[in-house]
Design an enzyme around this catalytic site. Structure first.
Site, mmCIF file in Angstrom:
data_model
loop_
_atom_site.group_PDB
_atom_site.id
_atom_site.type_symbol
_atom_site.label_atom_id
_atom_site.label_comp_id
_atom_site.label_asym_id
_atom_site.label_seq_id
_atom_site.Cartn_x
_atom_site.Cartn_y
_atom_site.Cartn_z
ATOM 1 N N HIS A 118 -3.874 -5.231 -0.143
ATOM 2 C CA HIS A 118 -3.495 -5.767 1.158
ATOM 3 C C HIS A 118 -3.523 -7.294 1.160
ATOM 4 O O HIS A 118 -4.586 -7.905 1.282
ATOM 5 C CB HIS A 118 -4.447 -5.247 2.247
ATOM 6 N N CYS B 197 0.820 -1.207 0.000
ATOM 7 C CA CYS B 197 0.000 0.000 0.000
ATOM 8 C C CYS B 197 0.861 1.266 0.000
ATOM 9 O O CYS B 197 1.502 1.562 -0.997
ATOM 10 C CB CYS B 197 -0.977 -0.030 1.173
ATOM 11 N N GLU C 245 -2.603 -9.283 3.463
ATOM 12 C CA GLU C 245 -2.998 -9.842 4.772
ATOM 13 C C GLU C 245 -4.509 -9.970 4.886
ATOM 14 O O GLU C 245 -5.013 -10.726 5.719
ATOM 15 C CB GLU C 245 -2.436 -8.986 5.912
#
Length: 366
Positions: A331, A246, A333
């Protein structure tokens, strides 16, 4: 209690206040995620934002101890269509209303979030104020138009000092620009020995920690407001494998001579399709950013595009052509959101392994 959202263009939305009764000003954005409101309100990348959630019912599974992305949320406010006062979930510890009161965060329900989202999509992100009914709307609008948005969000949300999260695997220096805890969790899950460092760490300080790899985290705001990080990246590039997420992706691009620019309303949600340029594979990703890397500016750099957004063809991933380094705008995760790209953490660790083998071979052949 009746409260209102006033936008800088003079538009007013009246609804029911929940959480704190404090008045807050911020940049009004929207997020299209159907779940994950706890992760959204605690994501440091939303520092200073008044977040509009497009999903109509928020708070139905409450707030729990496990899903926070930061200890102290820095969101300015939350706008929803309907807030649930009586959540039902076995993990729920308190309601969204109770949590917002404890954190001094104002919320507003009963708002036509579809209308508000259309305004943002048409005119771009706008400054706004959540306040009581006793204010002069014209005066608030004047204040909003004069207000300059802060440029030190990363400084506000980054850790003030380095700290370890021990493991027996590869040593990773995780640069905290507004790190989501889920990123640290993914590294810990893989046994990494992690040292989290502040946003203004120098290249010399990073290298002194003898890292096997460096991860550049997500964070809020304009990447050009963090010149310290750009210099640090220049100093470690080529000396240790890099992975950026990001804001880390945008800073990496700037450090390599590319340019970034503000988007009209950004990518914020957990349903953004991204294409892997090499394989053609499509992944649904979680995203939260208002800036993007200018694709044309990559021409004179040593970077190549690895991923693109299918909705608007913006840059979603980069790889360095010479040094072991890659970044993504989304992202991996995936908290909240799908875990289609979670394997990128494994790719980072494999990049470290490959770099070590190459280094050993060079030493043997010297």
């Amino acid at each position: 209690m009746k409260r209102q959202l006033i936008l800088e263009d003079g538009t007013v939305f009246v609804g029911e206040g929940f959480g704190s009764n404090s008045d807050k000003i911020g940049e009004v954005i929207f997020n299209t995620g159907m779940t994950g409101y706890q992760e959204i309100v605690s994501d440091p990348s939303n520092s200073g934002h008044i977040v509009t959630l497009t999903y109509p019912l928020i708070g139905n599974y409450g707030i729990n101890r496990d899903d926070f992305e930061s200890i102290n949320p820095s969101i300015s406010g939350l706008i929803v269509n309907e807030v649930c006062d009586h959540p039902s979930n076995f993990r729920s510890q308190f309601s969204l209303n109770e949590y917002f009161k404890s954190q001094e965060i104002p919320g507003l329900s009963g708002i036509d979030t579809r209308k508000l989202t259309r305004i943002i999509r048409q005119y771009g992100t706008l400054k706004g104020a959540i306040c009581g009914m006793n204010v002069e709307v014209d005066e608030v609008v004047k204040q909003l138009n004069k207000m300059i948005l802060p440029t030190d969000q990363v400084k506000q949300v980054s850790t003030k000092s380095a700290y370890p999260s021990p493991g027996r695997g590869h040593r990773i220096v995780l640069v905290d620009f507004g790190m989501k805890h889920s990123i640290l969790h993914e590294l810990n899950k893989r046994g990494c020995d992690v040292i989290v460092v502040p946003y203004n760490v120098t290249a010399a300080e990073v290298l002194r920690l003898s890292p096997d790899g460096v991860l550049l985290s997500n964070g809020p705001g304009d990447p050009k407001d963090v010149p310290e990080a750009i210099e640090m990246i220049k100093g470690v590039l080529g000396k240790v494998p890099l992975f950026g997420v990001c804001l880390g992706h945008q800073l990496f691009a700037l450090a390599n001579g590319a340019e970034t620019e503000k988007m009209k309303f950004g990518h914020r949600g957990s349903n953004h399709p991204v294409k892997d340029v090499k394989t053609g594979k499509i992944a649904i990703t979680s995203q939260n950013h208002g800036y993007t890397v200018n694709k044309e500016s990559l021409t004179e750099t040593n970077l190549e595009v690895t991923h693109i957004a299918l909705n608007d063809d913006t840059v979603e991933g980069l790889r360095h052509l010479i040094h072991p380094a890659f970044t993504v705008q989304f992202h991996p995760e995936a908290h909240s959101g799908p875990d289609d790209t979670n394997s990128l953490f494994n790719d980072f660790l494999q990049l470290i392994e490959n770099s070590k083998k190459e280094g050993e071979e060079l030493c043997q052949n010297a």
